[in-house]
Design a protein around this motif. Structure first.
Motif, PDB file in Angstrom:
ATOM      1  N   LEU A  51       8.734  -4.870  17.058  1.00  0.00           N
ATOM      2  CA  LEU A  51       9.725  -3.916  18.019  1.00  0.00           C
ATOM      3  C   LEU A  51      11.356  -4.226  17.549  1.00  0.00           C
ATOM      4  O   LEU A  51      11.394  -5.378  16.677  1.00  0.00           O
ATOM      5  N   LEU A  95       2.749 -20.882   9.797  1.00  0.00           N
ATOM      6  CA  LEU A  95       2.954 -19.559  10.377  1.00  0.00           C
ATOM      7  C   LEU A  95       2.778 -18.505   9.377  1.00  0.00           C
ATOM      8  O   LEU A  95       3.277 -18.450   8.493  1.00  0.00           O
ATOM      9  N   CYS A  97       1.547 -14.582   8.847  1.00  0.00           N
ATOM     10  CA  CYS A  97       1.210 -13.116   9.174  1.00  0.00           C
ATOM     11  C   CYS A  97      -0.194 -12.602   8.969  1.00  0.00           C
ATOM     12  O   CYS A  97      -0.714 -12.965   7.989  1.00  0.00           O
ATOM     13  N   GLY A 150       5.652 -10.789  25.174  1.00  0.00           N
ATOM     14  CA  GLY A 150       7.084 -10.867  24.533  1.00  0.00           C
ATOM     15  C   GLY A 150       8.211 -10.137  25.498  1.00  0.00           C
ATOM     16  O   GLY A 150       8.035  -9.414  26.253  1.00  0.00           O
ATOM     17  N   VAL A 165       4.606  -6.237  23.087  1.00  0.00           N
ATOM     18  CA  VAL A 165       4.007  -7.354  22.259  1.00  0.00           C
ATOM     19  C   VAL A 165       3.328  -8.148  23.333  1.00  0.00           C
ATOM     20  O   VAL A 165       4.134  -9.149  23.840  1.00  0.00           O
ATOM     21  N   ALA A 191      15.847 -14.619  15.426  1.00  0.00           N
ATOM     22  CA  ALA A 191      14.637 -13.794  14.478  1.00  0.00           C
ATOM     23  C   ALA A 191      13.612 -14.461  14.519  1.00  0.00           C
ATOM     24  O   ALA A 191      12.550 -13.739  14.357  1.00  0.00           O
ATOM     25  N   VAL A 206       0.854 -13.248  14.773  1.00  0.00           N
ATOM     26  CA  VAL A 206       0.951 -12.123  15.876  1.00  0.00           C
ATOM     27  C   VAL A 206       0.803 -12.809  17.189  1.00  0.00           C
ATOM     28  O   VAL A 206       0.996 -12.150  18.118  1.00  0.00           O
ATOM     29  N   LYS A 210       7.224 -14.292  20.352  1.00  0.00           N
ATOM     30  CA  LYS A 210       8.518 -14.737  20.408  1.00  0.00           C
ATOM     31  C   LYS A 210       8.954 -14.524  21.960  1.00  0.00           C
ATOM     32  O   LYS A 210       8.857 -13.529  22.499  1.00  0.00           O
ATOM     33  N   TYR A 231      -4.480  -4.786  15.307  1.00  0.00           N
ATOM     34  CA  TYR A 231      -4.805  -6.409  14.618  1.00  0.00           C
ATOM     35  C   TYR A 231      -6.310  -6.617  14.844  1.00  0.00           C
ATOM     36  O   TYR A 231      -6.724  -7.821  15.339  1.00  0.00           O
TER      37      TYR A 231
HETATM   38  N1  MSS Z   1       6.538 -11.848  19.177  1.00  0.00           N
HETATM   39  C1  MSS Z   1       7.326 -10.584  19.611  1.00  0.00           C
HETATM   40  N2  MSS Z   1       7.563 -10.932  20.841  1.00  0.00           N
HETATM   41  N3  MSS Z   1       7.387  -9.648  19.016  1.00  0.00           N
HETATM   42  C2  MSS Z   1       7.299  -9.480  17.829  1.00  0.00           C
HETATM   43  O1  MSS Z   1       7.388  -8.202  17.269  1.00  0.00           O
HETATM   44  N4  MSS Z   1       5.310 -10.256  15.979  1.00  0.00           N
HETATM   45  C3  MSS Z   1       4.402 -11.026  15.677  1.00  0.00           C
HETATM   46  C4  MSS Z   1       4.852 -12.598  15.842  1.00  0.00           C
HETATM   47  N5  MSS Z   1       5.358 -12.790  17.269  1.00  0.00           N
HETATM   48  C5  MSS Z   1       6.211 -10.314  17.304  1.00  0.00           C
HETATM   49  C6  MSS Z   1       6.045 -11.502  17.766  1.00  0.00           C
HETATM   50  C7  MSS Z   1       3.925 -11.036  14.222  1.00  0.00           C
HETATM   51  S1  MSS Z   1       2.916  -9.790  13.924  1.00  0.00           S
HETATM   52  C8  MSS Z   1       4.313 -12.170  13.298  1.00  0.00           C
HETATM   53  S2  MSS Z   1       3.563 -12.062  11.798  1.00  0.00           S
HETATM   54  C9  MSS Z   1       4.936 -13.261  13.810  1.00  0.00           C
HETATM   55  O2  MSS Z   1       5.605 -13.029  15.060  1.00  0.00           O
HETATM   56  C10 MSS Z   1       6.255 -13.518  12.810  1.00  0.00           C
HETATM   57  O3  MSS Z   1       7.084 -14.636  13.167  1.00  0.00           O
HETATM   58  P1  MSS Z   1       8.491 -14.813  12.476  1.00  0.00           P
HETATM   59  O4  MSS Z   1       9.142 -15.937  12.981  1.00  0.00           O
HETATM   60  O5  MSS Z   1       8.063 -15.159  10.790  1.00  0.00           O
HETATM   61  O6  MSS Z   1       9.137 -13.552  12.331  1.00  0.00           O
HETATM   62 MO1  MSS Z   1       1.884 -10.685  11.889  1.00  0.00          MO
HETATM   63  O7  MSS Z   1       0.286 -11.220  12.258  1.00  0.00           O
END
Ligand code: MSS
Length: 366
Positions: A51, A95, A97, A150, A165, A191, A206, A210, A231
């Motif tokens: 988003l 971390l 993705c 989120g 989210v 960020a 995911v 955040k 996902y």
């Molecule tokens: N959280 C919130 N609240 N919103 C959004 O959009 N994205 C996811 C996680 N958590 C989100 C959240 C994703 S989808 C990823 S990888 C991560 O986050 C990134 O982190 P940095 O700190 O690197 O930007 Mo794929 O499984």
């Protein structure tokens, strides 16, 4: 080559030459920028936002940020200031993705074409979720999932469930989870989810919510689209649905960061082939490197500090490369003996690519 896209404002403090800006919400670390110091510097760490990023004003008074906790015996709202009084833990964690490595799927799934750089090794500090739960009387009866929401203000005119989210992980993930306010020695940048982020070590990106505004222990998984249909590991040609596995625990993976074809002109002779390896839920036990595209393998050496089972390790193989073209590959094994596979698991959205063959690099030595 097309002109590089500029960094979006909320990430304007990042190091542009270490990053590939795919879009204003998807920014990847360059493979050659990971370096050999284990931790990924915050200004080189990838960004993925589903988003638009919330306004800077949410980090103006970090300690005043409120988290609603539900599904405990005494549900209530706690400020970050109060959370800081309940406990303190620090974890180094990969971390990554869920779509990291998507660019290597020949089917070209829709979504960001990440190669290796939608990942980093980050140090987080915060309060263990279990301490917060203890302070609120424990998980209420029937809680089977830990669901984080989120704090983004949702775009108007849309069904909130279609955009919010909100992700659920099994209750077992509570044990090592943190509510974090610090990252790599600084208050978490906006960020990356400041003022407060849910950290679920070993789980794909995911699941690390955040600017978390609510943490709930729920009898069922969230019905938000990002959980129910997004996902999911769905067979090629099909759409995601709640019956398919969700992207959750990461598994053993490694890749080489040097030498790379883009470095150009690798000289014949001694070379330090190095990269990163992690196990996901378990430590890395070892890494092998091949200089002949996987026909033969040699044990690499793990180097640098071991920051725990959720962090990545660096590996190095010292090799002598003669003139010619070489396919360099790495293959990691986790503490339970599971070996990084040769092939990717095919799926519609290009998630969880751990294939060593896909991550191999071809270098020409002069
Ligand atoms: N959280 C919130 N609240 N919103 C959004 O959009 N994205 C996811 C996680 N958590 C989100 C959240 C994703 S989808 C990823 S990888 C991560 O986050 C990134 O982190 P940095 O700190 O690197 O930007 Mo794929 O499984």
């Amino acid at each position: 080559a097309p002109a590089a896209k500029p960094l979006p404002g909320y990430a304007g403090w990042k190091k542009a030459d270490a990053l590939i800006v795919h879009s204003s919400t998807t920014i990847e670390t360059r493979r050659g920028a990971f370096g050999t110091s284990v931790i990924t510097p915050s200004d080189q760490l990838y960004v993925r936002n589903n988003l638009p990023t919330p306004p800077e004003s949410i980090v103006a008074d970090r300690d005043a940020w409120q988290l609603q906790v539900e599904g405990v015996r005494q549900p209530r709202s706690l400020s970050v200031r109060e959370l800081k009084s309940l406990g303190l833990e620090t974890v180094a964690m990969v971390l990554q993705c869920s779509g990291n490595g998507r660019a290597f799927f020949p089917s070209k799934p829709s979504g960001t074409a990440w190669t290796v750089g939608a990942a980093g090794c980050v140090v987080w500090s915060g309060v263990p979720v279990r301490e917060v739960v203890k302070a609120l009387g424990g998980v209420a009866d029937g809680g089977l999932y830990m669901t984080g929401t989120g704090g983004e203000v949702l775009p108007a005119g849309l069904d909130p469930k279609s955009v919010i989210v909100e992700r659920s992980v099994p209750l077992s993930a509570l044990e090592d989870a943190l509510l974090a306010w610090e990252m790599n020695g600084e208050p978490i940048p906006l960020a990356h989810g400041g003022p407060l982020r849910l950290i679920v070590p070993g789980y794909t990106g995911v699941n690390n919510i955040k600017y978390i505004k609510q943490l709930a222990f729920t009898p069922r998984e969230s019905e938000a689209h990002i959980m129910s249909h997004g996902y999911r590991i769905s067979p090629p040609g099909s759409k995601g649905d709640p019956s398919q596995p969700s992207v959750q625990e990461m598994s053993v993976k490694s890749w080489i960061n040097s030498p790379l074809p883009e470095d150009g002109g690798q000289a014949a002779g001694l070379v330090q082939i190095h990269g990163v390896a992690f196990g996901g839920m378990d430590a890395v036990k070892g890494v092998e490197v091949s200089t002949d595209g996987g026909k033969s393998w040699q044990a690499a050496r793990l180097v640098g500090p071991d920051l725990g089972k959720y962090a990545w390790r660096q590996f190095v193989l010292q090799a002598r490369l003669p003139k010619g073209t070489h396919v360099l590959a790495s293959r990691a094994t986790d503490a339970r003996g599971r070996v990084q596979p040769e092939t990717r698991g095919e799926n519609q959205s290009g998630y969880n690519n751990t294939s060593w063959a896909d991550h191999a690099v071809t270098v020409t030595v002069a």
